[in-house]
Design an enzyme around this catalytic site. Structure first.
Site, PDB file in Angstrom:
ATOM      1  N   ASP A  52       0.838  -1.205   0.000  1.00  0.00           N
ATOM      2  CA  ASP A  52       0.000   0.000   0.000  1.00  0.00           C
ATOM      3  C   ASP A  52       0.874   1.257   0.000  1.00  0.00           C
ATOM      4  OD1 ASP A  52       0.891  -0.190   2.601  1.00  0.00           O
ATOM      5  OD2 ASP A  52      -1.095  -0.158   3.530  1.00  0.00           O
ATOM      6  N   SER A  53       2.205   1.047  -0.047  1.00  0.00           N
ATOM      7  CA  SER A  53       3.115   2.172  -0.307  1.00  0.00           C
ATOM      8  C   SER A  53       2.849   2.752  -1.691  1.00  0.00           C
ATOM      9  CB  SER A  53       4.581   1.730  -0.172  1.00  0.00           C
ATOM     10  OG  SER A  53       4.827   0.569  -0.946  1.00  0.00           O
ATOM     11  N   ASP A  91      -0.962  -6.126  -0.068  1.00  0.00           N
ATOM     12  CA  ASP A  91      -1.307  -5.537   1.221  1.00  0.00           C
ATOM     13  C   ASP A  91      -2.808  -5.406   1.369  1.00  0.00           C
ATOM     14  OD1 ASP A  91       0.713  -4.923   3.043  1.00  0.00           O
ATOM     15  OD2 ASP A  91       1.347  -3.147   1.927  1.00  0.00           O
ATOM     16  N   LYS A 121      -0.658  -9.582   2.740  1.00  0.00           N
ATOM     17  CA  LYS A 121       0.132  -9.101   3.886  1.00  0.00           C
ATOM     18  C   LYS A 121      -0.797  -8.240   4.740  1.00  0.00           C
ATOM     19  CE  LYS A 121       3.631  -5.888   3.617  1.00  0.00           C
ATOM     20  NZ  LYS A 121       3.058  -4.769   4.390  1.00  0.00           N
ATOM     21  N   GLU A 123      -1.042  -5.830   8.334  1.00  0.00           N
ATOM     22  CA  GLU A 123      -0.388  -5.121   9.435  1.00  0.00           C
ATOM     23  C   GLU A 123      -1.187  -5.325  10.720  1.00  0.00           C
ATOM     24  OE1 GLU A 123       0.530  -0.957   8.774  1.00  0.00           O
ATOM     25  OE2 GLU A 123       1.290  -1.372   6.756  1.00  0.00           O
ATOM     26  N   GLU A 190       9.495  -4.289  10.232  1.00  0.00           N
ATOM     27  CA  GLU A 190       9.945  -2.999   9.706  1.00  0.00           C
ATOM     28  C   GLU A 190      10.556  -2.138  10.799  1.00  0.00           C
ATOM     29  OE1 GLU A 190       7.142  -1.007   7.157  1.00  0.00           O
ATOM     30  OE2 GLU A 190       8.326   0.841   7.107  1.00  0.00           O
TER      31      GLU A 190
HETATM   32  O1  KIV Z   1       3.636  -1.125   1.579  1.00  0.00           O
HETATM   33  C1  KIV Z   1       4.832  -1.474   1.558  1.00  0.00           C
HETATM   34  O2  KIV Z   1       5.580  -1.191   0.613  1.00  0.00           O
HETATM   35  C2  KIV Z   1       5.356  -2.232   2.680  1.00  0.00           C
HETATM   36  C3  KIV Z   1       6.833  -2.445   2.742  1.00  0.00           C
HETATM   37  C4  KIV Z   1       7.469  -1.225   3.286  1.00  0.00           C
HETATM   38  C5  KIV Z   1       7.193  -3.646   3.502  1.00  0.00           C
HETATM   39  O3  KIV Z   1       4.634  -2.618   3.532  1.00  0.00           O
END
Ligand code: KIV
Length: 272
Positions: A52-53, A91, A121, A123, A190
């Protein structure tokens, strides 16, 4: 093809466990679009994270919070279309996995069905354990993301190193053990002290992928725009830049502008 990836078989969660077992480091980068994913997949990367970056790198937002499921699906589908070897994980965006297991599972199924990705993934630690369990029980592989969790930036108020104090370090260890017990296939850690990350890596059987977590973990992940030098505004200590694409693309753009302005492009062999 990189010498480390002559094995062209699709990377699976099982193969990541085998890598940990034999001490082979796991490589992971983010990607958000077809072209970039194709380059890194063919270069031999083991895993691609549709992070989600994308909120920062693709949209220019200050945080990852604005990303929606629809946007994640759009990016993930583009990456899946380009990828033949790497394991692709997506994400779950902010608010889609936060204490309502039925709703979380619905979102997880939607992402998996509409993208064709291999895994998700998520969080969060014990606070979302029921959500994580529900998703894993439905047969969806989950990588946990702990330590600095960018979706919780408004709670932390800062992007500095996490788990430096004993209490937070102990909670992180407990959360990692819990995530392993729930059946997560891997954990991303992280921005935490390297000694703590190494200790956790030795404590759990599943692979630990670090970003700003030192070299004692099982693998590394970086945001592609940062490591390729496309985004030069972000320079944390943990980042190594492997290219300066910002300068290369600036020069190419300026060259093109010059050629067009000076009537050097297109020439006769570039015309019909
Ligand atoms: O969203 C992302 O790119 C991430 C990485 C920083 C691991 O979660």
């Amino acid at each position: 093809m990189s010498t480390y990836s002559e094995d062209k078989r699709k990377v699976t969660t099982h193969r990541l466990w085998e890598m940990k077992e034999r001490g082979e480091k796991i490589t992971m980068l983010t990607a958000y679009d077809y072209s970039m994913a194709k380059i890194i997949d063919q270069a031999g990367i083991d895993a691609i994270l549709v992070g989600d970056s994308a909120s920062n790198t693709m949209v220019g937002n200050a945080t990852t919070l604005p990303m929606t499921i629809d946007q994640m699906i759009y990016h993930a589908k583009s990456v899946v279309n380009a990828t033949t070897r790497a394991l692709v994980m997506v994400d779950m965006p902010f608010g889609t996995c936060s204490g309502n297991p039925i709703k979380s599972l619905e979102s997880a199924i939607r992402i998996m069905q509409e993208t064709g990705a291999d895994a998700l993934k998520i969080e969060g630690g014990k606070e979302i354990k029921e959500d994580v369990k529900k998703i894993i029980d439905a047969g969806i592989p989950v990588m946990s993301h702990l330590g600095l969790m960018p979706q919780s930036i408004n709670k932390y108020g800062t992007y500095t190193v996490r788990a430096k104090e004993e209490k937070e370090a102990q909670k992180l260890i407990d959360d990692c053990l819990l995530m392993e017990e729930l059946g997560c296939f891997a954990i991303t850690l992280e921005k935490i002290p390297a000694t703590l990350a190494t200790e956790i890596t030795q404590k759990v059987k599943i692979p630990i992928i670090g970003i700003g977590a030192g070299g004692g973990v099982d693998g590394q992940v970086l945001v592609i725009h940062d490591m390729m030098g496309i985004n030069k505004d972000f320079s944390p200590k943990f980042l190594r830049r492997y290219a300066d694409l910002f300068s290369i693309m600036t020069e190419a753009t300026q060259h093109y502008i010059k050629d067009v302005k000076e009537k050097n492009f297109p020439n006769s062999s570039e015309s019909y």
